[in-house]
Each structure stands twice: as structure tokens, then as C-alpha cells.
Design a protein around this motif. Structure first.
Motif, PDB file in Angstrom:
ATOM      1  N   UNK A 310       0.860  -1.186   0.000  1.00  0.00           N
ATOM      2  CA  UNK A 310       0.000   0.000   0.000  1.00  0.00           C
ATOM      3  C   UNK A 310       0.898   1.240   0.000  1.00  0.00           C
ATOM      4  N   UNK A 311       0.355   2.354  -0.444  1.00  0.00           N
ATOM      5  CA  UNK A 311       1.172   3.566  -0.524  1.00  0.00           C
ATOM      6  C   UNK A 311       0.287   4.807  -0.571  1.00  0.00           C
ATOM      7  N   UNK A 312       0.897   5.928  -0.185  1.00  0.00           N
ATOM      8  CA  UNK A 312       0.305   7.232  -0.458  1.00  0.00           C
ATOM      9  C   UNK A 312       0.978   7.762  -1.715  1.00  0.00           C
ATOM     10  N   UNK A 313       0.135   8.156  -2.680  1.00  0.00           N
ATOM     11  CA  UNK A 313       0.627   8.679  -3.944  1.00  0.00           C
ATOM     12  C   UNK A 313       0.193  10.131  -4.091  1.00  0.00           C
ATOM     13  N   UNK A 314       1.099  10.945  -4.599  1.00  0.00           N
ATOM     14  CA  UNK A 314       0.799  12.348  -4.820  1.00  0.00           C
ATOM     15  C   UNK A 314      -0.445  12.502  -5.696  1.00  0.00           C
ATOM     16  N   UNK A 315      -1.369  13.317  -5.266  1.00  0.00           N
ATOM     17  CA  UNK A 315      -2.634  13.510  -5.979  1.00  0.00           C
ATOM     18  C   UNK A 315      -2.454  14.567  -7.067  1.00  0.00           C
ATOM     19  N   UNK A 316      -1.730  14.175  -8.112  1.00  0.00           N
ATOM     20  CA  UNK A 316      -1.411  15.132  -9.173  1.00  0.00           C
ATOM     21  C   UNK A 316      -2.450  15.181 -10.270  1.00  0.00           C
ATOM     22  N   UNK A 317      -3.376  14.204 -10.295  1.00  0.00           N
ATOM     23  CA  UNK A 317      -4.484  14.195 -11.263  1.00  0.00           C
ATOM     24  C   UNK A 317      -3.994  14.345 -12.698  1.00  0.00           C
ATOM     25  N   UNK A 318      -2.839  13.759 -12.992  1.00  0.00           N
ATOM     26  CA  UNK A 318      -2.254  13.778 -14.335  1.00  0.00           C
ATOM     27  C   UNK A 318      -2.037  15.187 -14.864  1.00  0.00           C
ATOM     28  N   UNK A 319      -1.910  16.151 -13.983  1.00  0.00           N
ATOM     29  CA  UNK A 319      -1.700  17.539 -14.394  1.00  0.00           C
ATOM     30  C   UNK A 319      -0.229  17.882 -14.241  1.00  0.00           C
ATOM     31  N   UNK A 320       0.520  18.020 -15.326  1.00  0.00           N
ATOM     32  CA  UNK A 320       1.969  18.295 -15.231  1.00  0.00           C
ATOM     33  C   UNK A 320       2.284  19.658 -14.641  1.00  0.00           C
ATOM     34  N   UNK A 321       1.297  20.535 -14.539  1.00  0.00           N
ATOM     35  CA  UNK A 321       1.549  21.877 -14.005  1.00  0.00           C
ATOM     36  C   UNK A 321       1.568  21.902 -12.481  1.00  0.00           C
ATOM     37  N   UNK A 322       1.075  20.838 -11.844  1.00  0.00           N
ATOM     38  CA  UNK A 322       1.025  20.815 -10.377  1.00  0.00           C
ATOM     39  C   UNK A 322       2.426  20.636  -9.790  1.00  0.00           C
ATOM     40  N   UNK A 323       2.676  21.371  -8.727  1.00  0.00           N
ATOM     41  CA  UNK A 323       3.980  21.286  -8.064  1.00  0.00           C
ATOM     42  C   UNK A 323       3.786  21.533  -6.575  1.00  0.00           C
ATOM     43  N   UNK A 324       3.661  20.461  -5.816  1.00  0.00           N
ATOM     44  CA  UNK A 324       3.493  20.591  -4.366  1.00  0.00           C
ATOM     45  C   UNK A 324       4.076  19.356  -3.697  1.00  0.00           C
ATOM     46  N   UNK A 325       4.199  19.405  -2.396  1.00  0.00           N
ATOM     47  CA  UNK A 325       4.715  18.278  -1.628  1.00  0.00           C
ATOM     48  C   UNK A 325       3.611  17.658  -0.777  1.00  0.00           C
ATOM     49  N   UNK A 326       3.725  16.379  -0.564  1.00  0.00           N
ATOM     50  CA  UNK A 326       2.865  15.674   0.393  1.00  0.00           C
ATOM     51  C   UNK A 326       3.647  15.611   1.707  1.00  0.00           C
ATOM     52  N   UNK A 327       3.058  16.116   2.788  1.00  0.00           N
ATOM     53  CA  UNK A 327       3.811  16.281   4.037  1.00  0.00           C
ATOM     54  C   UNK A 327       3.096  15.649   5.210  1.00  0.00           C
ATOM     55  N   UNK A 328       3.879  14.955   6.028  1.00  0.00           N
ATOM     56  CA  UNK A 328       3.400  14.395   7.293  1.00  0.00           C
ATOM     57  C   UNK A 328       4.185  15.048   8.434  1.00  0.00           C
ATOM     58  N   UNK A 329       3.552  15.213   9.583  1.00  0.00           N
ATOM     59  CA  UNK A 329       4.227  15.837  10.724  1.00  0.00           C
ATOM     60  C   UNK A 329       4.126  14.931  11.949  1.00  0.00           C
ATOM     61  N   UNK A 330       5.249  14.809  12.688  1.00  0.00           N
ATOM     62  CA  UNK A 330       5.329  13.927  13.843  1.00  0.00           C
ATOM     63  C   UNK A 330       5.922  14.687  15.030  1.00  0.00           C
ATOM     64  N   UNK A 331       5.450  14.373  16.210  1.00  0.00           N
ATOM     65  CA  UNK A 331       5.991  14.967  17.438  1.00  0.00           C
ATOM     66  C   UNK A 331       7.290  14.258  17.814  1.00  0.00           C
ATOM     67  N   UNK A 332       8.316  15.042  18.127  1.00  0.00           N
ATOM     68  CA  UNK A 332       9.609  14.478  18.529  1.00  0.00           C
ATOM     69  C   UNK A 332      10.162  15.295  19.696  1.00  0.00           C
ATOM     70  N   UNK A 333      11.189  14.770  20.342  1.00  0.00           N
ATOM     71  CA  UNK A 333      11.893  15.488  21.402  1.00  0.00           C
ATOM     72  C   UNK A 333      13.058  16.251  20.795  1.00  0.00           C
TER      73      UNK A 333
END
Length: 873
Positions: A310-333
Motif C-alpha cells: 500500500x502507498x500514499x501517492x501524490x494527488x497530481x491528477x495527471x496535471x503536469x503543471x502541479x507542483x506541491x509536496x505531500x507532508x506528514x508531521x510527527x511529534x519528537x523530542x
């Protein structure tokens, strides 16, 4: 290189034969053979049926072999019966009594409905004192240690108030830990190097400890490989196999929860949605059947197919003009480095499109233009993982991002299948604060230290380069201001000298009063310490070892040699140089120079003949200090701290005031040392500096700890602890004492508020302190330990009060040492007896700012003698 394959590539080992894949193949092959031969006779049919069921049972045994580790301790703490969790059995605590040494047998249980589905959390063992589990290890190497906690109320024990520390081997797993009010499992990965693993649980003062369940199991050593990439392509991080790791997050990207029953090593993989910052930035994809475990790459021990499939895939919708990042955030010390393991399996590509993408950790590059095909020999859907180690994290969160690469401009895309984040132990072997392992516990082997120092060389080169960059910037800045980045020692022949000895020289070229460059050649340091002879070690701290040395002109020096693998050490190294290159004060230890050659971080100080104040108070059996000597030492240290707080453009906060950082010269004159944690104070329009908590346990300002807001009053609190330490001559934390006495500050404050502080003072001082002097000293310490910084005195006020306490003591003794002190106090001038505390407020005195050093260096006896006269202040 993004990945290093295991050395066992191409070999079949016993663990492979016990794998689920092997059992499944065995079942299919033999089953096919049965079907192919047919069942022509009744006898043959029965025989084949019998054989079929035997093979089925054997195959099932192979499939469940994952729970049969070489070492497997599953203990249900506090339980009188065994507890089954899935297909594993946690053995009742009573059957493991020989493994545990504890002062009391306290079994607790609860019928709380909130944890009925978690049987391990329904019982607990309570520890009222230091307790140890001693476990026999049959297979050295990587082991999981899992600690289960759920606080509930049992009789007089409210477990939500428990505070304790847990050590394993030479690592501190938990320090000052208080569990959450919900079930929690803490997982650690430790390389066990001996045939015995000792887990020590120690309650904090006035508290207790508890544990619901304990799990120690061996895992394949290949689970953690030795080398990993450093962020920003800064090289590799070596020596991971020797480090202790704490699990922060284990995430199944794009898939559901994978529980321990479906993982070969009984791990749980949680869905990623709760960590995803923008839910619309990615979509879930799944193709578990396509997952291929390639030889020498990831195995089922790395992650199960339900994660790689299984995977998370960038939701680019086949649009070559899209340019963004998929980001996750985690709590750390903050304050730690982290191992981030990226699990990849390309289940989205096909022959018509290529997948290139970038991977980031915070603002650092983890992988640039990543092409998974280069890791899988161009075989799609092959499972791989990439390990990346961060720099020391300064914030309380860590972000992981994937996004399109510039290489594939036609079709932007990126994927991530799984993610593991693990905290790496710090330079003192701790995973929870700067708490070193207690004396008496096992330590890392010498070979491990040597290996660690060697593999850290690359990191040290990078760090040294960074240091040179900052030094270069500072040199240019000073040059533009008309200053030179050379260090001019003060005159060594006159009264203004702040250093012991008559003179010193480097490489035989310096003379008295000469201007010397701050940097010292490593050859000169090696010569001074006989090439770092271990017999010359006079101390060991978080930064490194301290050696006694002699320069070629006969000047004695103290050489502090840093640990090259410690990123915190670089910060302390830089801070120490920056601070001490700007300060000149007789009550601050002088920095002679530094060395940053050959991956070394070395600081050279003036040698303090009488060592630390701590050593003169307890522990080494040195002659007891008199009350006058103790007061003069406290006054000297207060002068040094007062100068730090007031003698520079901005206040400097020491942050690690303790008796071990107050050094004594041949005349017992006190000098404050160790400025590695020091920090400049707030701006004029600010009240505090917001910063991560640093300091030493037992001396730490509780308000600073709670709010992470640093002021000069944090130093005042720590100094108040030192004052009680001086009076009572005992450690600030002593877990061997009864519970109410463990913490010196709390214990002394109780007696001080009763007005009976003399009951707990050093017996060597009995009958030798005048009551008025003791009263003033106790009041001063009490005010320093006020709960809130605004209620504490400034260091200037503390200095005046200590001088006053000394004057009271000396004034009495000058009359008649054997006379009753109360009578002698009465013989002092009425002006002194009626003197109010407000009159001693240093803020009411008018001084020129440029004369702070002169004031702090002068004796204040004359000032107090003026106060005893009618024409005085």
C-alpha cells in the motif's frame, strides 16, 4: 549511495528456513505432489490424507515460527496467571521472581472497563525502590525492549503520579518519566553485547515506579544496518548498530492498521492519515499481491507485504503543471538525532512512465531525484528501504515530505509506502534527557568506543568545517570593528593576572604578556598530555574527558577533549570559545586556547589545583572545609555569576551552575567553569529567552523546566541548591537515602522553613557557625529556591547577603572565638543589629557600569564596616 545491502546476500540461513514464505512454499510443493500422484487406492488415499494433514500442521508451525526468538521474555507484571495476547503467552510475574531484585513485592490490579480489551494493562508491579531485572541472553545482538504502562489507582498508589527512571545495559531509556493516562507501549531497540541484560527501574524521590508488562525479544541483526545517509548529502552516519533507538512512529502509508499478529516481529503499523497535513494532497493505492522481496534488499523482517503493498501517492491528477509536496508531521523530542527509515515499493509505475521524486526531512534533503529502479535492478514492485539520519532536531516536531522531481517534468508524482522514525541515543547514552548512566552499571566496551570515534570522523570533519565557517565570519566581523581575532592573555606578573603560573608559551615562541593566537596546535596538546594518557584523566563529563597537562614552559593546564561524535559537543565547543574569549574575571576559569585539528574539539584551560567544590564537600574524603572557607568559596562563585549577569552588554546565563562546575585554585579561590550550555539573556524589551531545557538533574530551575523560559533567575535557583549543598555536604540527589531525604533542595527547604536548618548541616560544622551567620545564609538559600523567578533575588543581592553572613561570622570571631555567639552578636553596633534587609539591596547602590568587575573583585568588609557606623549608608 542510498542503500547498503546486507552481508548475508545470497545465503540461506536458519531464519530463512523458518520464514512464512518457506513454509508456504513447502506446503504448496508437497500438496501439488499429492494431487499429481492421485489417490488410486483406498489405502493410498488414507495415507496421503494422513500425510497431507501432517504437512499442514508443520506448515502452520513454520508460519507461526516468528514468536520463537532465541531470547524471548514475555512478562505480565503483577499478574498471578499467564495472559494470552494473540498467539503469544505473557508469563505470570510470579514465575519470573528469580529474575527480579526488588525491595518489596507489590502486585496491583484493576477492573477498569477502559482497558478490558487490553489484558496486559489490567495488572502491574509497583516498585518502591531501585529494582533490577537480570535476564540471561543466549544470542547477543539486536533486541527489542518493550515496556507497557497504564496508570491506575491501587490502594494508596495513584500511578499517574509515579516518576521514575529506566536503564537498560548502558543506556537510559526513561528519565523522570510519568506515564500517560491511557495505555502506552514504549519500544526500544538495543544491541545487547553481553550474555546478561540488566534492566534497572529507579523511582524518583518521594515517588515510586510501576510496570504493567515487560517484553525482551531478540530480532535479526540485519534489522539495523550500520551505515545510513546524512541529510543534505553530507556523507554517511556510521555506527548505528552500536546505538540504542527508541521508536517514535511506525506508519503504514495509504493502508489500514497492521497489528502485531500480521507482522513477523510483532510490530504495529498505524495508518498515516492522522499525520498527513493536507488530506487532499495524496491518494491511497494498493497492490499487495505485486510485492516482491528481492535478494539482498528488504525482507519480511523489514516490513510485511501489507505495508509495502500500500502507498500514499501524490494527488497530481495527471496535471503536469502541479507542483506541491505531500507532508506528514510527527511529534519528537528536540536535542536528538533521528533515524528515519523510508519504505518503498513501486506499485504505481509501468513501462510507459518513470517515477522520479524528491524526499525531504524538515528543510533538509533526504533523497534528491530518487529513482527506485536503481535500487531494485529495474524490477517493479520490489521492496526496499532507505535509512537517513537527521542533524540534531531543534523543534518539537519533524516533517517528512515527498514531491515531484525536476527530472520528470511531464508527469509529477511521488510515493511512500511506509515510514519508521527512531530516536538515537545522545552522547551520554540517554534516550530521555542528558542523564548519564549511573555508576556501577555496565558500560560500552572499549572497542565500541574506538569504533564509534573512528566512524564519527567524517561527521567531525563536517562539523569542524562549520566551526571554521563561523569563526571566519566572526574574524571578519571583528576585523571590520578594528579588532583582531587573537587572544591576549592578561599580564602574568602583576596583580591583574587571572591565571595560575608565571607564564606559558606554545611551541616555545611566546613570552610573558605576548599576544597569542587562540588556536593551539594539536601536537602541543598531545605533548602536554603525553598523547592523552589515560592516567592523566581528572574528570569525565558530557562533553568528554578532562586531562591534566603541562605546557612546554611548565604551566599546568586542564585539557578538555570533546567526543567527536557528539553534535551537542560541537555546540558546547563553539559556545565555550565564544563566551570565554569575551570574559575576563578572577572568578571565571580562563580559557587558554582551543584546538580543532584532525577532527578534534579540544579546550585548554588554566589548571585549578584543588579541583571541584563538590570533591571537597563529599565523596573523596578530603579535609573538611571550614565555615569561613565555604562562605568565601560561595562568595567567589557568586561574584563570577554576578559578572556574567551584569558585566556584559547582554546578560549571560550559565545554565549549568553546580558544585562540580565551581573549581578551586591552590588558594581555594573559587572560579566558575564550563560555559558549554551558556546562553545570552533576553533583549531589553523581553523578559525571558524561550529555549529547550538544559542543565543538571537536581539543580534545574522547576519554573524553567515547566515553561522553557530562561532567565538569570534560573542560575539563582541552581546556586541556591549549591548553597544547601555547601551547608549539608551531601549530594543533591541521593537515591540511597530514605525517600524524604533523596532530594536535597526539598529536604533542606523543609528544615529551613521550620527554622531548624542546623539539624541537617554538615556535622563537621557543629558548634563552629555563629547563629546569625547561619540564619542569614539559610535565608539567602531559601530565597534563591523560590518557586517563581520574580520572587528570587538577583545574584547581586545574593552576593551582598553572603558577604553579610561572612561579616557576621568574622565580626563575632574577632571578639572572642570561644564566647557565646548570641552574646557577641549583641555587642555589635546597634546600627548593624537594626540593619534591615532592604538596606542590603544591591539595586539601591550606585555603580558605574564599567566598574562591575572591579567591584566584584574587591573585598566588601570595608563596605560592611561602614554600615556599622552611624555615618555609614
Amino acid at each position: 549511495m542510498l542503500f547498503k545491502s546486507s552481508s548475508s546476500e545470497g545465503k540461506i540461513c536458519s531464519s530463512d528456513l523458518a520464514s512464512p514464505e518457506f513454509g508456504l512454499i513447502l506446503f504448496l510443493v508437497l500438496g501439488f505432489s499429492i494431487c499429481e500422484q492421485g489417490m488410486n487406492s483406498e489405502l493410498q488415499t488414507k495415507e496421503y490424507k494422513w500425510l497431507f494433514w501432517v504437512l499442514l500442521m508443520l506448515t502452520f508451525a513454520c508460519l507461526t515460527k516468528k514468536s520463537k526468538a532465541a531470547d524471548s521474555y514475555l512478562i505480565d507484571c503483577g499478574s498471578s496467571t499467564n495472559t494470552t495476547v494473540g498467539s503469544r503467552v505473557f508469563v505470570a510475574d510470579k514465575y519470573h521472581s528469580k529474575l527480579l531484585s526488588t525491595p518489596q513485592e507489590i502486585f496491583a490490579n484493576t477492573s477498569s472497563k477502559s482497558i478490558l480489551n487490553s489484558p496486559l494493562y489490567q495488572t502491574a508491579r509497583i516498585f518502591t525502590g531501585k529494582s533490577t531485572y537480570t535476564l540471561s541472553i543466549s544470542q547477543t545482538g539486536r533486541h527489542f525492549i518493550r515496556l507497557y504502562f497504564f496508570p491506575f489507582v491501587y490502594e494508596t498508589y495513584n500511578m499517574s503520579t509515579a516518576i521514575f527512571t529506566v536503564l537498560a545495559q548502558e543506556f537510559a531509556l526513561l528519565s523522570g518519566f510519568t506515564p500517560q493516562n491511557s495505555p502506552i507501549m514504549k519500544e526500544y531497540s538495543v544491541n545487547v553485547t553481553s550474555n546478561t541484560l540488566v534492566i534497572t527501574i529507579t523511582p524518583s524521590s518521594y515517588s515510586f515506579a510501576f510496570l504493567n508488562a515487560l517484553e525482551v525479544v531478540s530480532v535479526p541483526n540485519s534489522l539495523i544496518i550500520d551505515d545510513a545517509n546524512l541529510v543534505n548529502n553530507a556523507g554517511s552516519y556510521g555506527g548505528l548498530t552500536q546505538e540504542a533507538l527508541e521508536l517514535v512512529a511506525r506508519v503504514n502509508m495509504g493502508g489500514p492498521l497492521v497489528n502485531y499478529e500480521n507482522d513477523t516481529l510483532w510490530r504495529t503499523w498505524v495508518p498515516d492519515d492522522s499525520f498527513l497535513l493536507n488530506k487532499n494532497s495524496a491518494v491511497n493505492v494498493s497492490n499487495i499481491a505485486a510485492v516482491n522481496y528481492g535478494s539482498g534488499l528488504a525482507t519480511t523482517y523489514s516490513a510485511p507485504a501489507s505495508v509495502y503493498g500500500t502507498a500514499k501517492e501524490m494527488n497530481s491528477a495527471d496535471d503536469p503543471a502541479l507542483n506541491f509536496n505531500v507532508t506528514w508531521e510527527f511529534d519528537v523530542d528536540p536535542g536528538y538525532q533521528y533515524l528515519v527509515r523510508f519504505h518503498y515499493c513501486d506499485i504505481v509505475s509501468n513501462a510507459s512512465n518513470e517515477l522520479y521524486f524528491d524526499v525531504y526531512i524538515n528543510s533538509w534533503i533526504a533523497s534528491k531525484d530518487l529513482d527506485l529502479s536503481t535500487l531494485t535492478n529495474n524490477v517493479l514492485a520490489t521492496a526496499v528501504f532507505v535509512d537517513v539520519v537527521t542533524s540534531s532536531i531543534t523543534a518539537s516536531n519533524l516533517r517528512v515530505s515527498i514531491g515531484p522531481s525536476d527530472v520528470n517534468s511531464a508527469y509529477p508524482n511521488a510515493i511512500l509506502n511506509g515510514l519508521e522514525i527512531m530516536k538515537i541515543n545522545n552522547s551520554v547514552g540517554s534516550l530521555d534527557g542528558a542523564v548519564p548512566v549511573a555508576p556501577g552499571t555496565s558500560s560500552k566496551s572499549k572497542s565500541g568506543v574506538i569504533i564509534g570515534a573512528t566512524v564519527g570522523g567524517v561527521c567531525a570533519v563536517v562539523l569542524a568545517g562549520i566551526l571554521c565557517f563561523f569563526c571566519g565570519r566572526r574574524r571578519k566581523r571583528l576585523s571590520s570593528q578594528g579588532h583582531s581575532k587573537t587572544w591576549t592573555p592578561l599580564s602574568l606578573n602583576g596583580g591583574t593576572s587571572y591565571m595560575s603560573g608565571s607564564k606559558f608559551s606554545i611551541a616555545g615562541t611566546a613570552s610573558t604578556g605576548a599576544n597569542l593566537e587562540y588556536r593551539i596546535p594539536v601536537s602541543a596538546v598531545q605533548e602536554a598530555t603525553s598523547n592523552f594518557d589515560e592516567s592523566l584523566v581528572i574528570g569525565i563529563g558530557g562533553f568528554g574527558k578532562v586531562y591534566k597537562g603541562v605546557l612546554n614552559d611548565g604551566t599546568k593546564v586542564a585539557v578538555k577533549r570533546g567526543n567527536p561524535r557528539s553534535q551537542q559537543g560541537l555546540s558546547e565547543f563553539h559556545t565555550e570559545i565564544e563566551m570565554l574569549s569575551q570574559f575576563r574575571h578572577r572568578h571565571l576559569v580562563s580559557l587558554i586556547g582551543y584546538c580543532d585539528e584532525k577532527n578534534e574539539m579540544i579546550l585548554v584551560y588554566e589548571y585549578m589545583e584543588n579541583g571541584t567544590l563538590k570533591n571537597h564537600l563529599y565523596g573523596l574524603g578530603l579535609p573538611s572545609l571550614s565555615w569561613k572557607q565555604r562562605l568565601e568559596i560561595c562568595i567567589g562563585a557568586a561574584r563570577g555569576l554576578h559578572y556574567l549577569h551584569t558585566g556584559y552588554a547582554k546578560a549571560v546565563i550559565h545554565r549549568d551552575v553546580k558544585s562540580a562546575n565551581i573549581l578551586l585554585d591552590e588558594n581555594l579561590m573559587a572560579k566558575v567553569a564550563d560555559f558549554g550550555l551558556s546562553k545570552t539573556g533576553p533583549e531589553i524589551d523581553q523578559t525571558h529567552v524561550s529555549t529547550a531545557v538544559k542543565g543538571s538533574f537536581g539543580y534545574l530551575d522547576p519554573e524553567y523546566f515547566r515553561r522553557q523560559q530562561l532567565t538569570e533567575k534560573s542560575d539563582v535557583y541552581s546556586f541556591g541548591v549549591v548553597l544547601f549543598e555547601v551547608l549539608c555536604a551531601r549530594p543533591v540527589i541521593d537515591p540511597t537515602l530514605p525517600r524524604e531525604m533523596v532530594n536535597l533542595a526539598e529536604w533542606a527547604m523543609k528544615w529551613q522553613k521550620r527554622g531548624q536548618i542546623e539539624q541537617i548541616m554538615d556535622p563537621n560544622l557543629a558548634g563552629k557557625i555563629k547563629p546569625e551567620s547561619l540564619r542569614k545564609f539559610g535565608e539567602t538559600a531559601e530565597k534563591c529556591l523560590a518557586d517563581f523567578g520574580v520572587d528570587r533575588p538577583s545574584m547581586g543581592d545574593v552576593l551582598w547577603n553572603l558577604e553579610y553572613a561572612l561579616q557576621l561570622q568574622e565580626a563575632v570571631l574577632l571578639d572572642d572565638p570561644d564566647e557565646n555567639s548570641s552574646n557577641l552578636i549583641g555587642q555589635l553596633s546597634p546600627q548593624l543589629n537594626n540593619f534591615r534587609q532592604d538596606d542590603l539591596d544591591v539595586s539601591s547602590m550606585q555603580f558605574e557600569s564599567g566598574n562591575v568587575d572591579d567591584l566584584s573583585g574587591a573585598s566588601m568588609n570595608k563596605v560592611f564596616s561602614q554600615l556599622m557606623k552611624s555615618e555609614g549608608r
